[in-house]
Design an enzyme around this catalytic site. Structure first.
Site: not given
Ligand code: ZN
Length: 133
Positions: A27, A72, A74, A85
């Site tokens: 990530e 961010h 995934h 989140d």
């Molecule tokens: Zn996330």
């Protein structure tokens, strides 16, 4: 204080997708910053590319950075905020981009602080680098 955001610069979105690709299968996470109410900068958090610590948890540790939101990736390709989140979103602004594998032009969504999907425009703007003179 919630700032109005007009959209995201196409160049910045492309950058986000590129970083997501190069970080995969890990990530990556960053904070979104604006110039003239347009998202033009991504502050990538140190250490998020190692993949050893959850990228979203890393975001929690940033002390009072000024940002309009977060971004961010995934790697699972599910473009939907997790419970972690949502907690993060409520703390770091009102625009949160999640990009999902395979990180193509349309593999992203933006959410508000409550985790509701919001639409933001992708703008063709020229980003002037005022840091280098
Ligand atoms: Zn996330």
């Amino acid at each position: 204080m919630k700032k109005a955001v007009k959209g995201i610069a196409r160049e910045t979105l492309d950058f986000i997708l590129e970083v997501s690709k190069s970080t995969y299968p890990n990530e990556f996470a960053g904070l979104l910053q604006t110039r003239d109410d347009i998202i033009t900068d991504v502050l990538i958090l140190p250490g998020t590319e190692s993949g050893k610590v959850s990228a979203t948890l890393q975001l929690f540790m940033m002390p009072n950075m000024s940002s309009v939101g977060s971004v961010h990736s995934h790697p699972s390709s599910v473009i939907h905020p997790s419970h972690a989140d949502l907690r993060l979103f409520s703390k770091t602004g009102n625009h949160h981009i999640i990009v999902g594998h395979p990180y193509g032009k349309n593999n992203w969504k933006c959410f508000n602080a409550k985790g509701e999907e919001i639409r933001i425009d992708v703008l063709d703007v020229e980003i002037e680098d005022d840091e280098i003179l």
